[in-house]
Design a protein around this motif. Structure first.
Motif, mmCIF file in Angstrom:
data_model
loop_
_atom_site.group_PDB
_atom_site.id
_atom_site.type_symbol
_atom_site.label_atom_id
_atom_site.label_comp_id
_atom_site.label_asym_id
_atom_site.label_seq_id
_atom_site.Cartn_x
_atom_site.Cartn_y
_atom_site.Cartn_z
ATOM 1 N N PHE A 1 0.903 -0.926 0.060
ATOM 2 C CA PHE A 1 -0.306 0.046 0.040
ATOM 3 C C PHE A 1 0.847 1.544 0.519
ATOM 4 C CE2 PHE A 1 -2.442 -3.664 1.754
ATOM 5 C CZ PHE A 1 -4.023 -3.116 0.985
ATOM 6 N N ASP A 2 2.449 1.298 0.149
ATOM 7 C CA ASP A 2 3.100 1.656 0.548
ATOM 8 C C ASP A 2 3.568 2.226 -1.121
ATOM 9 O OD1 ASP A 2 5.002 3.781 0.208
ATOM 10 O OD2 ASP A 2 5.901 3.484 2.085
ATOM 11 N N ALA A 3 3.677 3.415 -1.926
ATOM 12 C CA ALA A 3 3.475 3.533 -3.125
ATOM 13 C C ALA A 3 5.208 3.289 -3.295
ATOM 14 C CB ALA A 3 2.974 4.850 -3.741
ATOM 15 N N GLU A 4 6.435 3.742 -2.482
ATOM 16 C CA GLU A 4 7.554 4.046 -2.348
ATOM 17 C C GLU A 4 7.882 2.227 -2.282
ATOM 18 O OE1 GLU A 4 9.601 5.880 -3.429
ATOM 19 O OE2 GLU A 4 7.958 6.934 -3.320
ATOM 20 N N GLY A 5 7.105 1.490 -1.909
ATOM 21 C CA GLY A 5 7.588 0.146 -2.465
ATOM 22 C C GLY A 5 6.668 -0.899 -4.335
ATOM 23 N N TRP A 6 6.287 0.135 -4.420
ATOM 24 C CA TRP A 6 5.928 -0.216 -5.598
ATOM 25 C C TRP A 6 7.650 -0.414 -6.300
ATOM 26 C CZ3 TRP A 6 1.696 3.776 -7.649
ATOM 27 C CH2 TRP A 6 0.937 3.538 -7.154
ATOM 28 N N THR A 7 7.516 -1.788 -7.523
ATOM 29 C CA THR A 7 8.367 -1.556 -8.606
ATOM 30 C C THR A 7 8.576 -1.559 -9.908
ATOM 31 O OG1 THR A 7 9.060 -3.194 -6.316
ATOM 32 C CG2 THR A 7 10.602 -3.175 -8.526
ATOM 33 N N PRO A 8 8.511 -0.409 -10.475
ATOM 34 C CA PRO A 8 9.541 0.716 -10.038
ATOM 35 C C PRO A 8 8.499 1.202 -8.992
ATOM 36 C CG PRO A 8 9.139 0.865 -12.170
ATOM 37 C CD PRO A 8 8.924 -0.422 -11.683
ATOM 38 N N SER A 9 9.339 2.436 -8.559
ATOM 39 C CA SER A 9 9.112 3.218 -6.999
ATOM 40 C C SER A 9 8.256 4.387 -7.380
ATOM 41 C CB SER A 9 10.048 3.794 -5.941
ATOM 42 O OG SER A 9 10.674 4.849 -6.349
ATOM 43 N N TRP A 10 7.015 4.748 -6.403
ATOM 44 C CA TRP A 10 6.784 5.824 -6.931
ATOM 45 C C TRP A 10 7.432 7.244 -7.395
ATOM 46 C CZ3 TRP A 10 2.129 7.543 -8.010
ATOM 47 C CH2 TRP A 10 1.789 9.220 -8.471
ATOM 48 N N SER A 11 8.108 7.175 -6.485
ATOM 49 C CA SER A 11 9.495 8.188 -7.201
ATOM 50 C C SER A 11 9.980 8.364 -8.761
ATOM 51 C CB SER A 11 11.050 8.134 -6.554
ATOM 52 O OG SER A 11 10.715 7.965 -4.734
ATOM 53 N N PHE A 12 10.249 6.945 -8.776
ATOM 54 C CA PHE A 12 10.617 7.287 -10.493
ATOM 55 C C PHE A 12 9.430 6.813 -11.229
ATOM 56 C CE2 PHE A 12 10.165 4.249 -14.509
ATOM 57 C CZ PHE A 12 11.699 4.227 -14.968
ATOM 58 N N VAL A 13 8.152 6.951 -10.903
ATOM 59 C CA VAL A 13 6.577 6.784 -11.364
ATOM 60 C C VAL A 13 6.568 8.760 -11.574
ATOM 61 C CG1 VAL A 13 4.565 7.235 -11.141
ATOM 62 C CG2 VAL A 13 5.838 4.871 -10.788
ATOM 63 N N GLU A 14 6.684 9.051 -10.595
ATOM 64 C CA GLU A 14 6.710 10.539 -10.849
ATOM 65 C C GLU A 14 7.873 11.975 -11.816
ATOM 66 O OE1 GLU A 14 5.522 12.549 -6.486
ATOM 67 O OE2 GLU A 14 7.411 11.318 -6.368
ATOM 68 N N THR A 15 8.611 10.504 -12.373
ATOM 69 C CA THR A 15 9.676 11.433 -12.843
ATOM 70 C C THR A 15 9.170 10.900 -14.785
ATOM 71 O OG1 THR A 15 11.062 9.543 -13.497
ATOM 72 C CG2 THR A 15 11.840 10.948 -11.607
ATOM 73 N N LEU A 16 8.416 10.033 -14.505
ATOM 74 C CA LEU A 16 7.833 9.935 -16.055
ATOM 75 C C LEU A 16 6.643 10.938 -16.137
ATOM 76 C CD1 LEU A 16 6.968 5.723 -15.940
ATOM 77 C CD2 LEU A 16 8.950 7.375 -16.987
ATOM 78 N N LEU A 17 5.726 10.932 -15.103
ATOM 79 C CA LEU A 17 5.023 11.727 -15.376
ATOM 80 C C LEU A 17 5.430 13.229 -15.518
ATOM 81 C CD1 LEU A 17 2.674 10.563 -13.002
ATOM 82 C CD2 LEU A 17 2.681 10.237 -15.178
ATOM 83 N N ARG A 18 6.789 13.393 -16.003
ATOM 84 C CA ARG A 18 7.074 14.567 -16.330
ATOM 85 C C ARG A 18 6.756 14.703 -18.050
ATOM 86 N NH1 ARG A 18 10.996 14.131 -11.775
ATOM 87 N NH2 ARG A 18 10.190 15.004 -9.642
ATOM 88 N N ARG A 19 6.840 13.462 -18.403
ATOM 89 C CA ARG A 19 6.607 13.673 -19.294
ATOM 90 C C ARG A 19 5.328 13.003 -19.852
ATOM 91 N NH1 ARG A 19 9.682 8.610 -22.303
ATOM 92 N NH2 ARG A 19 7.558 9.548 -23.984
ATOM 93 N N ASP A 20 5.353 12.799 -21.577
ATOM 94 C CA ASP A 20 4.364 12.154 -22.196
ATOM 95 C C ASP A 20 4.209 10.679 -21.997
ATOM 96 O OD1 ASP A 20 3.226 14.383 -23.464
ATOM 97 O OD2 ASP A 20 4.295 13.560 -25.565
ATOM 98 N N SER A 21 2.898 10.348 -20.736
ATOM 99 C CA SER A 21 3.126 8.896 -20.670
ATOM 100 C C SER A 21 2.194 8.698 -19.926
ATOM 101 C CB SER A 21 4.428 9.273 -19.256
ATOM 102 O OG SER A 21 4.020 8.967 -18.600
ATOM 103 N N CYS A 22 1.727 6.995 -19.807
ATOM 104 C CA CYS A 22 0.336 6.779 -18.622
ATOM 105 C C CYS A 22 1.175 5.721 -18.426
ATOM 106 C CB CYS A 22 -0.249 6.033 -20.082
ATOM 107 S SG CYS A 22 -2.450 5.544 -19.318
ATOM 108 N N VAL A 23 0.066 5.381 -17.015
ATOM 109 C CA VAL A 23 1.163 4.754 -15.606
ATOM 110 C C VAL A 23 0.342 3.792 -14.912
ATOM 111 C CG1 VAL A 23 2.001 4.552 -13.816
ATOM 112 C CG2 VAL A 23 2.960 5.971 -15.508
ATOM 113 N N LYS A 24 -0.298 2.385 -15.224
ATOM 114 C CA LYS A 24 -1.333 1.442 -14.748
ATOM 115 C C LYS A 24 -1.201 1.959 -13.153
ATOM 116 C CE LYS A 24 -3.052 -2.891 -14.267
ATOM 117 N NZ LYS A 24 -2.906 -4.612 -14.949
ATOM 118 N N VAL A 25 -1.799 2.553 -12.222
ATOM 119 C CA VAL A 25 -2.060 2.321 -10.588
ATOM 120 C C VAL A 25 -3.266 1.433 -10.019
ATOM 121 C CG1 VAL A 25 -0.281 4.151 -10.480
ATOM 122 C CG2 VAL A 25 -2.969 4.736 -10.431
ATOM 123 N N ALA A 26 -3.771 1.540 -8.838
ATOM 124 C CA ALA A 26 -4.028 0.751 -8.612
ATOM 125 C C ALA A 26 -5.533 1.255 -8.078
ATOM 126 C CB ALA A 26 -4.124 -0.162 -6.756
#
Length: 392
Positions: A179-204
């Motif tokens: 339930f802690d996004a930082e425990g995801w693989t890749p982590s939420w920190s990485f997801v945030e970097t992706l969301l600075r460009r044209d991207s799509c991220v599947k989440v819960a």
């Protein structure tokens, strides 16, 4: 799954074994007898690999339809794979955007790669697990689709050459769901970097609204009434703030925050509407209320009421027949008086377990009924309703 055994399964000899395993299993033979027959011509590890694929292909039909009969799986890969209708919806959005290429950062068994490749978009995937990479590559080949897959760490791949980056972070660890996004693989920190460009991220689907960065569209998707996922769309792919997309027998429909003028609480009307789970997750219940010319039954509960009958893909509609006693003893008497034996119990905002209540009511009779247990203006309320149909 053992990589060597899986790769052997892709050889001519392995394919012959898989075909035989499929036929023997289809005849309904005993598992031990099937294993014994197959082991006369192949090693136990290869037999196990073949029978695993037969079993997973059968399970995969619910998610992937007819494709499952030709695809390959790992147990956890199938569990985490996107349902075909949902993956096709996402791929269609990417195609409508005009994406020429997409990189899947953590492609798993390749379910999303398959959907993307089918639109004509150049699709590439990476994954840390060599077995998953082999399975994803085999799935593209089995479905005669182009695409490249390789073993790589998603966080170290240069994704800048691709028009869109897609990621589906693993949200399970050794002890279950994380339930802690930082425990995801890749982590939420990485997801945030992706969301600075044209991207799509599947989440819960349970992602908190406040976790979604400003300027990123959050879309909740349900398939035939079940909320399957949320997706975050960023950059030029973001077209609104919040979106609910529902997929059903009639096709696909979508509702956004721009469709939501808001709605107030109002007294119970002739009809009750139960918004789809994707609508509720997206916080668009008041948009449904406005769409049926109604209001909220309670400001804290996701039921909508109206004096107008509507058929909408965003909610199940019910005609309110009468209000019944809320207390169990009086409710039992009322239902027995109406000779109800088969009872559907819907509830929201009350601490009641439908199965337990149904057992305690001990109803017997020829009639069938549906009741809704909820709160209106803070008070427990029981309503007898009947589902609206197209003819209603």
């Amino acid at each position: 799954m053992d990589l060597e055994a899986f790769e052997w399964l892709l050889t001519d000899e392995g394919q012959a074994l898989l075909t035989r395993a499929t036929k023997l299993t289809a005849t309904g033979g005993a598992s031990l007898a099937v294993q014994t027959a197959l082991r006369r011509t192949a090693a136990p590890a290869y037999v196990a690999a073949a029978l695993t694929q037969v079993e997973l292909r059968d399970k995969g039909r619910a998610k992937l339809g007819d494709d499952a009969a030709r695809m390959y799986f790992t147990p956890d890969g199938l569990e985490q794979a996107t349902r075909r209708a949902v993956a096709e919806h996402r791929a269609a959005r990417l195609a409508a955007f005009g994406a020429a290429s997409v990189i899947d950062l953590g492609c798993g068994i390749g379910g999303d790669l398959v959907a993307t490749a089918r639109t004509g978009i150049t699709a590439a995937g990476v994954d840390l697990d060599p077995v998953r990479v082999a399975v994803a590559r085999a799935n593209l080949a089995a479905l005669d689709l182009p695409g490249a897959v390789q073993v790589a760490d998603a966080t170290e791949v240069d994704h800048s050459p691709f028009a869109v980056a897609f990621a589906d972070p693993a949200r399970r660890g050794a002890r279950g769901r994380l339930f802690d996004a930082e425990g995801w693989t890749p982590s939420w920190s990485f997801v945030e970097t992706l969301l600075r460009r044209d991207s799509c991220v599947k989440v819960a689907p349970g992602i908190p609204h406040e976790l979604v960065p400003a300027g990123v569209e959050a879309e909740w998707v349900s398939d035939h009434g079940d909320v399957k996922e949320a997706a975050l769309w960023s950059g030029m792919l973001a077209t609104t703030d919040r979106r609910a997309t529902v997929i059903g027998e009639g096709g696909l429909a979508t509702l956004t925050s721009e469709d939501d003028p808001g709605a107030a609480v109002q007294p119970l009307g002739a009809f009750l509407y139960e918004p789809d789970g994707a609508v509720i997750r997206a916080g668009l219940v008041t948009a449904v209320a406005a769409g049926v010319q109604g209001g909220l039954l309670d400001e804290h509960i996701a039921y909508v009421t109206s004096d107008a009958a509507y058929t909408t893909p965003f909610a199940k509609g019910y005609r309110v027949i009468e209000e019944l006693p809320y207390r169990e003893k009086q409710l039992r008497a009322a239902l027995r008086e109406r000779r109800v034996g088969r009872l559907t119990i819907k509830k929201r905002g009350v601490a009641i377990t439908p199965e337990t209540l149904r057992r305690r009511l001990g109803l017997q009779g020829p009639e069938e009924a549906t009741i809704v247990l909820t709160r209106v203006a803070g008070e427990g309320t029981c309503l007898r309703v009947e589902p609206l149909t197209a003819a209603s």
